[in-house]
Design an enzyme around this catalytic site. Sequence first.
Site, short mmCIF file in Angstrom:
data_model
loop_
_atom_site.label_atom_id
_atom_site.label_comp_id
_atom_site.label_asym_id
_atom_site.label_seq_id
_atom_site.Cartn_x
_atom_site.Cartn_y
_atom_site.Cartn_z
N SER A 35 4.52 -12.72 -2.37
CA SER A 35 5.20 -13.59 -3.36
C SER A 35 4.49 -13.30 -4.61
O SER A 35 3.27 -13.13 -4.78
CB SER A 35 5.15 -15.16 -3.00
OG SER A 35 5.41 -15.82 -4.23
N GLY B 283 12.04 -14.38 10.73
CA GLY B 283 12.58 -15.57 10.00
C GLY B 283 14.01 -15.10 9.37
O GLY B 283 14.37 -15.20 8.36
N TYR C 145 0.24 -22.29 -0.43
CA TYR C 145 1.27 -21.21 -0.31
C TYR C 145 0.77 -19.77 -1.01
O TYR C 145 1.01 -18.55 -0.36
CB TYR C 145 2.61 -21.43 -0.97
CG TYR C 145 3.74 -20.39 -1.00
CD1 TYR C 145 4.33 -20.32 0.18
CD2 TYR C 145 3.95 -19.88 -2.02
CE1 TYR C 145 5.55 -19.38 0.14
CE2 TYR C 145 4.90 -18.92 -2.01
CZ TYR C 145 5.73 -18.85 -1.20
OH TYR C 145 6.76 -17.96 -0.98
N SER C 146 0.28 -20.05 -1.97
CA SER C 146 -0.56 -18.72 -2.88
C SER C 146 -1.47 -18.07 -2.16
O SER C 146 -1.73 -16.98 -2.20
CB SER C 146 -0.77 -18.94 -4.22
OG SER C 146 -1.66 -20.06 -4.50
N ILE D 44 13.66 -16.36 -6.12
CA ILE D 44 14.99 -15.54 -5.59
C ILE D 44 15.79 -16.88 -5.17
O ILE D 44 15.32 -17.74 -4.57
CB ILE D 44 14.48 -14.76 -4.22
CG1 ILE D 44 13.35 -13.87 -4.62
CG2 ILE D 44 15.81 -14.09 -3.83
CD1 ILE D 44 13.82 -12.74 -5.70
N LYS E 153 0.17 -15.90 0.65
CA LYS E 153 0.70 -15.00 0.12
C LYS E 153 -0.35 -13.80 -0.65
O LYS E 153 -0.08 -12.71 -0.39
CB LYS E 153 1.61 -15.31 -1.03
CG LYS E 153 2.79 -15.98 -0.48
CD LYS E 153 3.54 -15.42 0.77
CE LYS E 153 4.78 -15.94 1.17
NZ LYS E 153 5.51 -15.33 2.27
N ARG F 18 18.46 -16.77 8.10
CA ARG F 18 18.96 -17.00 6.91
C ARG F 18 18.21 -16.36 5.63
O ARG F 18 16.97 -15.88 5.88
CB ARG F 18 19.23 -18.41 6.85
CG ARG F 18 17.99 -19.41 6.87
CD ARG F 18 18.32 -20.66 6.71
NE ARG F 18 17.17 -21.58 7.05
CZ ARG F 18 16.47 -22.23 6.03
NH1 ARG F 18 16.64 -21.84 5.03
NH2 ARG F 18 15.51 -22.78 6.34
N ASN G 73 8.81 -11.70 7.54
CA ASN G 73 9.45 -12.38 6.44
C ASN G 73 9.32 -13.76 6.60
O ASN G 73 9.25 -14.67 5.39
CB ASN G 73 10.66 -12.08 6.48
CG ASN G 73 11.89 -12.86 5.53
OD1 ASN G 73 11.75 -12.74 4.51
ND2 ASN G 73 12.54 -14.04 6.27
P1 NAP Z 1 14.21 -19.62 3.80
O1 NAP Z 1 15.76 -19.41 3.24
O2 NAP Z 1 13.57 -20.78 3.91
O3 NAP Z 1 14.13 -18.94 5.11
C1 NAP Z 1 13.12 -18.83 6.14
C2 NAP Z 1 13.43 -18.26 7.42
O4 NAP Z 1 12.21 -18.24 8.17
C3 NAP Z 1 14.14 -19.48 7.91
O5 NAP Z 1 15.48 -18.91 8.92
C4 NAP Z 1 13.45 -20.38 8.91
O6 NAP Z 1 14.07 -20.92 10.21
C5 NAP Z 1 12.41 -19.40 9.30
N1 NAP Z 1 11.04 -19.95 9.69
C6 NAP Z 1 10.48 -20.87 9.30
N2 NAP Z 1 9.45 -21.03 10.01
C7 NAP Z 1 9.59 -20.34 11.11
C8 NAP Z 1 8.78 -20.00 12.09
N3 NAP Z 1 7.53 -20.76 12.48
N4 NAP Z 1 9.01 -19.06 13.05
C9 NAP Z 1 9.88 -18.26 12.91
N5 NAP Z 1 10.98 -18.41 12.12
C10 NAP Z 1 10.56 -19.29 11.09
O7 NAP Z 1 13.38 -18.86 2.95
P2 NAP Z 1 13.47 -17.31 1.95
O8 NAP Z 1 13.73 -17.97 0.56
O9 NAP Z 1 14.55 -16.49 2.63
O10 NAP Z 1 11.90 -16.86 2.30
C11 NAP Z 1 11.56 -15.78 3.02
C12 NAP Z 1 10.19 -15.27 2.69
O11 NAP Z 1 10.30 -14.72 1.26
C13 NAP Z 1 9.34 -16.25 2.90
O12 NAP Z 1 8.08 -15.64 3.29
C14 NAP Z 1 9.00 -16.69 1.66
O13 NAP Z 1 7.76 -17.30 1.50
C15 NAP Z 1 9.27 -15.42 0.79
N6 NAP Z 1 9.57 -15.53 -0.55
C16 NAP Z 1 10.72 -16.17 -1.10
C17 NAP Z 1 10.90 -16.62 -2.35
C18 NAP Z 1 12.01 -17.02 -3.00
O14 NAP Z 1 11.97 -17.37 -4.14
N7 NAP Z 1 12.94 -17.57 -2.31
C19 NAP Z 1 10.11 -15.86 -3.44
C20 NAP Z 1 8.94 -15.16 -3.00
C21 NAP Z 1 8.68 -15.00 -1.60
P3 NAP Z 1 14.94 -22.34 9.86
O15 NAP Z 1 16.15 -22.07 9.36
O16 NAP Z 1 14.42 -22.61 11.53
O17 NAP Z 1 13.94 -23.00 9.21
#
Ligand code: NAP
Length: 250
Positions: A144, A14, A157-158, A190, A161, A17, A92
Site C-alpha cells: 500500500s 482474498g 496497517y502501514s 482504491i 505493508k 471481492r 492480496n
Molecule cells: P476488501 O474489499 O476488504 O477485500 C478483502 C478480501 O480479503 C475479502 O474478500 C476478505 O474476505 C478477504 N479476507 C480478509 N481476511 C481474510 C483472511 N483471514 N483469509 C482469507 N481472506 C481474507 O479489500 P480490498 O480493498 O480489495 O483490498 C485488497 C488488498 O489491497 C488488501 O491487502 C489491502 O490492504 C490492499 N489495498 C487496498 C487499498 C484500497 O484502497 N482499497 C489500497 C491499498 C492496498 P471477507 O469477505 O470474508 O472479509
Amino acid sequence: MDAMLKDQVAVVTGGARGIGRCISQALAAQGATVVVADLNAEGAQATANEIAAATGARVEAMGCDVSNVESCNKLIDDTVAKLGKIDILVNNAGITRDKLLARMAPEDWDLVLKINLTSVYACSKAASRYMAKQRSGRIISIASVVGVVGNAGQCNYSASKAGIIGFSKSLARELGGRGVTVNAVAPGFIQTAMTDVLSAEVKEALLKQVPLGRLGQPEEVADAVLFLASPMATYITGQVLNINGGMAMQ
Ligand code: NAP
C-alpha cells in the site's frame, strides 16, 4: 494473439471481492487457471463461477484463512494436488483496524500483522518450495502507499505493508537464481469496501493529495498485477510498482 497466461496456474488470496476479485478476473481473462481463495468460501465459489462464465477459464474456489499458517500451507498443497502446479501467487488478502497508536490494543496490532504480513510469509514459503523446484514462478504481494509514506491512525496497517515491501525485496534476492520473481504492488486509495467506509471529508482531503484527482479503480491495480505476472515482466524482481494516481512519487 495467444492468451498471455495460457497453461499457468494462479492463486489469489482474498479473491472473493474487491481488488482480489478483479485480479482473479484479469488473470483468468488471459487464460490462467485461477484459484480464488478466501475466508468467505461461499463468496469465493460465487466469484469463481462468475469469472469462469465470463472468461471461459477454469476457476476454482478454496476456503482459506490466511491468518492461519496451516490453512496457507493447505491452500498451496491442495492447489498443486488438484491442478498439478502453481506458477503465480498473488498475496492480496488484507484488513484494516484503524486507530491512533495511543488507543491501539495489542489485538488490533496482532490481527493486522497476522492477516496482512504473516500470511505473505506463509503462502510465499509454501508456494516457493514448488516454484523453486520447477525453476519458475511469480510472487506478487499487495502492499500500500501507506507502507511507503505512512498514515496517522494506521501504524499497524502501514507496518504490515512496509513489511511486505522488505519481505519481497529479500525473497527476490533469495529466489532470483531459481527463476522466481518477487514483486510488490503498492496501491493508493482504491474504490472498494475498504475505502467505502471513509467519510466524505476524509475522501476529499485524500483527493487533494492525488494529482490525478480521483480514487483508483480495482481494475487499475489488477492491470499492474497482470503485467508483473505476464511474459512482459521477465526481468523485473524486487520492485514496488506504485499505482496511486501520483499520490507518492519515488
Ligand atoms: P476488501 O474489499 O476488504 O477485500 C478483502 C478480501 O480479503 C475479502 O474478500 C476478505 O474476505 C478477504 N479476507 C480478509 N481476511 C481474510 C483472511 N483471514 N483469509 C482469507 N481472506 C481474507 O479489500 P480490498 O480493498 O480489495 O483490498 C485488497 C488488498 O489491497 C488488501 O491487502 C489491502 O490492504 C490492499 N489495498 C487496498 C487499498 C484500497 O484502497 N482499497 C489500497 C491499498 C492496498 P471477507 O469477505 O470474508 O472479509
